[in-house]
Structure formats: structure tokens, C-alpha cells
Design a protein around this motif. Structure first.
Motif, PDB file in Angstrom:
ATOM      1  N   ARG A 194      32.118  36.944  40.924  1.00  0.00           N
ATOM      2  CA  ARG A 194      31.289  37.537  41.966  1.00  0.00           C
ATOM      3  C   ARG A 194      32.114  37.958  43.179  1.00  0.00           C
ATOM      4  O   ARG A 194      31.682  38.802  43.977  1.00  0.00           O
ATOM      5  CB  ARG A 194      30.194  36.558  42.393  1.00  0.00           C
ATOM      6  CG  ARG A 194      29.156  36.282  41.313  1.00  0.00           C
ATOM      7  CD  ARG A 194      28.166  35.218  41.734  1.00  0.00           C
ATOM      8  NE  ARG A 194      28.800  33.918  41.962  1.00  0.00           N
ATOM      9  CZ  ARG A 194      28.138  32.791  42.221  1.00  0.00           C
ATOM     10  NH1 ARG A 194      26.809  32.806  42.296  1.00  0.00           N
ATOM     11  NH2 ARG A 194      28.784  31.654  42.404  1.00  0.00           N
ATOM     12  N   THR A 195      33.304  37.387  43.338  1.00  0.00           N
ATOM     13  CA  THR A 195      34.135  37.720  44.492  1.00  0.00           C
ATOM     14  C   THR A 195      35.022  38.937  44.255  1.00  0.00           C
ATOM     15  O   THR A 195      35.766  39.341  45.147  1.00  0.00           O
ATOM     16  CB  THR A 195      35.017  36.521  44.893  1.00  0.00           C
ATOM     17  OG1 THR A 195      35.939  36.230  43.824  1.00  0.00           O
ATOM     18  CG2 THR A 195      34.174  35.292  45.178  1.00  0.00           C
ATOM     19  N   ASP A 196      34.941  39.537  43.053  1.00  0.00           N
ATOM     20  CA  ASP A 196      35.804  40.687  42.768  1.00  0.00           C
ATOM     21  C   ASP A 196      35.583  41.821  43.759  1.00  0.00           C
ATOM     22  O   ASP A 196      36.530  42.526  44.124  1.00  0.00           O
ATOM     23  CB  ASP A 196      35.539  41.201  41.345  1.00  0.00           C
ATOM     24  CG  ASP A 196      36.086  40.272  40.280  1.00  0.00           C
ATOM     25  OD1 ASP A 196      36.836  39.342  40.632  1.00  0.00           O
ATOM     26  OD2 ASP A 196      35.772  40.482  39.096  1.00  0.00           O
ATOM     27  N   ASP A 197      34.333  42.037  44.184  1.00  0.00           N
ATOM     28  CA  ASP A 197      34.020  43.113  45.123  1.00  0.00           C
ATOM     29  C   ASP A 197      33.595  42.592  46.483  1.00  0.00           C
ATOM     30  O   ASP A 197      32.966  43.304  47.264  1.00  0.00           O
ATOM     31  CB  ASP A 197      32.914  44.006  44.546  1.00  0.00           C
ATOM     32  CG  ASP A 197      33.432  44.920  43.447  1.00  0.00           C
ATOM     33  OD1 ASP A 197      34.622  45.264  43.486  1.00  0.00           O
ATOM     34  OD2 ASP A 197      32.654  45.272  42.546  1.00  0.00           O
ATOM     35  N   LEU A 198      33.953  41.342  46.780  1.00  0.00           N
ATOM     36  CA  LEU A 198      33.624  40.768  48.090  1.00  0.00           C
ATOM     37  C   LEU A 198      34.635  41.248  49.126  1.00  0.00           C
ATOM     38  O   LEU A 198      35.848  41.099  48.941  1.00  0.00           O
ATOM     39  CB  LEU A 198      33.624  39.246  48.019  1.00  0.00           C
ATOM     40  CG  LEU A 198      33.247  38.491  49.306  1.00  0.00           C
ATOM     41  CD1 LEU A 198      32.583  37.159  48.966  1.00  0.00           C
ATOM     42  CD2 LEU A 198      34.467  38.213  50.189  1.00  0.00           C
TER      43      LEU A 198
END
Length: 458
Positions: free
Chosen positions: A288-292
Motif C-alpha cells: 500500500r505504500t508503493d504510491d504513498l
């Protein structure tokens, strides 16, 4: 057609609210606060080329859409009684400076302007955490300059912003709303997140208890010197070829080879066989943090025993020890302070963890066009002769004694060392860079059964 600079204000309405800081935000908060008036040192800048034919209005609107999409770009951070907090603005306006470049190289002019902007302190708690500038030629927007405080972004975040800004400028639709820092803070403060933090801090405490109090000794007190901390850089095609050859031989990454070389250099100049370095941990292990867009990095505590006679063995040991360090790099920074305070009480002094390594490249290997390491004596010497050293900058204060890092280049290793010249004078910093290249190159040549220049072992 614009003939003078203009400020475009675009209103936005989006989700907002207040939350604790993520662990990554807390980690950089402490460092930025320590820098005080020199906090602009941590501004992150990026110049983004736009698709051909992008209009000024389309570029300005793309910036607005980016600000709406990513909460970090409309967040302010404020001190609180126990910990700082973050507040995301739900309503407001973003100001985008439009700068015409009627003559000359647009990108060159844009880079110069963005560099000046990055040298200024951003508002932080008082306003938007970034500056956005659209550079134009005639009626076309050519590129956008982003300058954002490190409190809001890390290097990976800027790659996200670059990719998405170009897509928005081209009229593309982006996927659903991304994971946000406030979402991440909720996961970190959950029972599972706090348990992970406690486990990591136990590793830190065990490791620090066995570590020497400092690598290079306590930093001396002296009168203010604006050039006390100096960063030198090295551009080395030889190091790229040799590190690749060693990585292949040891079945590991180039990054691991460069970290092992840094450990060897610190061991030599600090005259210690046990080396302690803090690494900059990526910490985007949750998909979920790939595009954070947000600050996610924390420090990882790395230790290794150096055997100067066998560099490939050091590379293998570095791989194992770095993996353990990175596994224990997600923790609550305030709780780490408590651990360090406890160690200080038992030892009588706070541990000096002022030596760092950061591989800031986003790809480990070079293109196939890099070639292979030559083994003929003349070719090796010609390759070594292509190495260039230069001065990157100087500062009155830094929160590190020794900081080695890399930046990507398509055909070489760009390697930098910043150090306290009261502990490592400028000629010694230069020698550290050359030793980094030497230890890797000589070892790679020995593995290839090639002559080692000067007869030195590795």
C-alpha cells in the motif's frame, strides 16, 4: 503569451484532518528541528519535463490535481505537548508560479531557479510545504519545478510525483486515491505496529550495548567555522565495473558491495575492526505504500566485523548483517530516544552513532552498455585515470560525523563523503573516496587473476 512572471491560485477541496506523525515523519522532524535556520538543507527538489504541447493552464491544473491527490502536499506540522501532530488542509488554494523563459535553454534556466528556491526555508507549520513553478516558452509549459520539504516527502515520493504529474499533464486518469500518511500512522500505532516497534528496539538496545562508544571519537568543540563539515564527491567508472563484478561473484547487490567498501574504509581510518553505521532504510515493505507520498525512511543500525585481508568475505558478511539491520528499521523514534537514554545512563554517555551510509540510487545495476572490467594493466590504469573528484559543499554544522552516499549515474558510481574536518581533515576525506575505489577495484582484479596496480592485496 506570457512575458512576465505570474502567480496562479487554484482552489481545492479534499479530505482533511489531524493525526499523529508517521514514524518516518517523526524521524526527519527531529533532524530538521536540529538544523534550525539551516533546515533548507533538507529541501527536496525535482525538475519534471512535461509532455510536448502541454499548455500553461493544463500544467497549472495538473499541479492542483497533484496537491488534491496527496495529503502530504497540503499538510502542516506542529509541536504538541508530547509529540508533534500533522494537520491536512481540506480547503484552501495552492499558488503556482508561472515563469516564462523567452530565450536560451529553458531547462538550464529552470534548474537554476529551482536551485535558488531549494536554498530557502519552506513555510512548514505556517503554510504549504512545497513550492511549485511552471516554466514556459511562448504558450507552452515546458517543465515544472517542485521544491518540497523533506518533512513531506522522501526520494521515492518525488519519483511518484514526477510520474503522476506527467500523466496528469497528458490528461490521463489516475487510479483510486492512494494510501496516505495518516493511514500509515494508524497502522503504525496499532497493536501489531507497536509490537513490531518493540521488537526492533530490542535489537537496537542489544546491538548498541556491544558497540564502541564512537567510531572516530567525540566531536571536538571549537569556534564556529562555516566550512567545518565538507562533502567531497567522486565519479568513478572503475568503481561501477568493479562493484558489478564483485556483486556477481558474491551473488549479492552492488549496494552491498558499496556498503562493505564503506565499512572497510571506516575501519581503516577509525582504526577499529568492529564498524557501526546507520543506514537509511527504505521501509516501503507494505504494497500500500508503493504510491504513498510522504517521509517513510528511518535509520537502520548496521554492525559488521571487518577482515581487511578478505574483501569478498566482508561483502558476504555485510549482506547478512544489513538484512538484519533493515528488518529492524521500523520503530517509534521517540521510543528509540528512550532506549538511547537508558544506554547513556548505564554507560555514562549517550552512544555516538554519527556514521552513516545511504545508497540513494533507485536501480542497483547499470545498463548492459556499462561493459566489463578490463584486466590488462594498461587498460586498468586508463580506467582508473577517468576517476574525478570534486567539492560538493561545506557547512558549519551537521548531525553526522561521517556520511557516505551515492547518486545514480548511467556509467559510473557517483560516491560522496561528508565528514567533520576536525576529525577527518579534507585530504583524509579525499583519501577515503580513493580508498573506497581501491578496495573494490583491487579485490575485483584479484578475483579475475589480473595484476593489481602497485601490488596491493584486497
Amino acid at each position: 503569451m506570457l512575458d512576465q512572471e505570474e502567480v496562479h491560485r487554484r482552489s481545492f477541496s479534499a479530505r482533511g484532518g489531524t493525526a499523529p506523525l508517521t514514524w518516518g515523519q517523526l524521524a526527519i522532524w527531529k533532524t530538521i528541528a536540529w538544523m534550525g535556520d539551516e533546515a533548507h538543507y533538507f529541501n527536496v527538489r525535482r525538475l519534471i519535463d512535461l509532455p510536448d504541447g502541454t499548455t500553461v493552464d493544463r500544467a497549472v491544473e495538473a499541479v492542483r490535481e497533484l496537491v488534491v491527490r496527496h495529503e502530504a502536499l497540503r499538510t502542516r506540522w506542529e509541536e504538541d505537548e508530547e509529540e508533534p501532530t500533522q494537520t491536512v488542509r481540506a480547503e484552501g488554494a495552492v499558488e503556482i508560479l508561472v515563469v516564462p523563459v523567452p530565450e536560451g535553454d529553458v531547462r538550464e534556466a529552470a534548474e537554476a531557479r529551482t536551485l535558488v528556491q531549494a536554498a530557502e526555508r519552506l513555510p512548514g507549520a505556517e503554510g504549504m510545504p512545497g513550492r511549485f513553478t511552471v516554466f514556459t516558452r511562448g504558450t507552452e509549459a515546458m517543465c515544472v519545478g517542485l521544491v518540497v520539504t523533506h518533512q513531506a516527502v522522501d526520494g521515492w515520493s518525488m519519483r511518484i510525483l514526477e510520474r503522476q504529474l506527467r500523466a496528469l499533464a497528458a490528461g490521463e486518469q489516475l487510479a483510486a486515491d492512494p494510501w496516505q500518511p495518516r493511514d500509515q500512522a494508524g497502522v503504525e500505532r496499532s497493536p501489531a505496529g507497536l509490537a513490531r516497534s518493540r521488537g526492533a528496539l530490542r535489537y537496537w538496545e542489544r546491538t548498541i550495548e556491544k558497540a564502541p562508544p564512537a567510531m572516530f571519537g567525540p566531536s571536538p568543540q571549537s569556534a564556529a567555522d562555516p566550512e567545518r563539515f565538507v562533502r567531497l564527491g567522486m565519479d568513478s567508472p572503475a568503481l561501477a565495473l568493479a562493484a558489478t563484478a564483485l556483486a556477481d561473484h558474491c551473488r549479492t547487490s552492488v549496494s552491498t558491495v558499496l556498503l562493505a567498501a564503506t565499512a572497510a574504509v571506516v575501519s581503516r581510518f577509525a582504526e577499529r575492526t568492529s564498524v557501526v553505521l546507520q543506514l537509511i532504510a527504505f521501509n516501503r515493505v507494505d504494497p500500500r505504500t508503493d504510491d504513498l507520498v510522504g517521509s517513510m525512511t528511518e535509520n537502520a543500525l548496521f554492525t559488521v566485523d571487518v577482515d581487511a585481508a578478505d574483501f569478498p568475505s566482508l561483502v558476504r558478511a555485510t549482506h547478512e548483517r544489513a538484512a538484519i539491520a533493515y528488518q529492524n528499521a521500523r520503530y517509534h523514534p521517540v521510543d528509540l530516544d528512550r532506549v538511547l537514554d537508558g544506554v547513556a545512563q548505564r554507560r555514562g554517555a549517550r552512544p555516538d552513532l554519527g556514521c552513516f551510509f545511504n545508497d540513494a540510487r533507485f536501480q542497483d545495476r547499470w545498463p548492459d552498455t556499462l561493459g566489463t572490467l578490463p584486466t590488462e594493466a594498461g587498460a586498468v590504469e586508463r580506467l582508473r585515470a577517468r576517476t574525478r573528484l570534486h567539492v560538493e559543499g561545506a557547512w558549519a554544522a551537521q548531525d553526522a560525523t561521517f556520511f557516505a552516499h551515492t547518486a545514480y549515474s548511467p556509467d559510473s558510481v557517483r560516491f560522496f563523503v561528508m565528514a567533520d574536518t576536525l576529525l577527518l581533515p579534507r585530504p583524509v576525506i579525499e583519501e577515503c573516496l580513493r580508498e573506497t575505489e581501491r578496495v573494490v577495484l583491487d579485490s575485483a582484479l584479484r578475483l579475475a587473476a589480473a595484476p593489481v596496480p602497485g601490488g596491493e592485496g584486497a
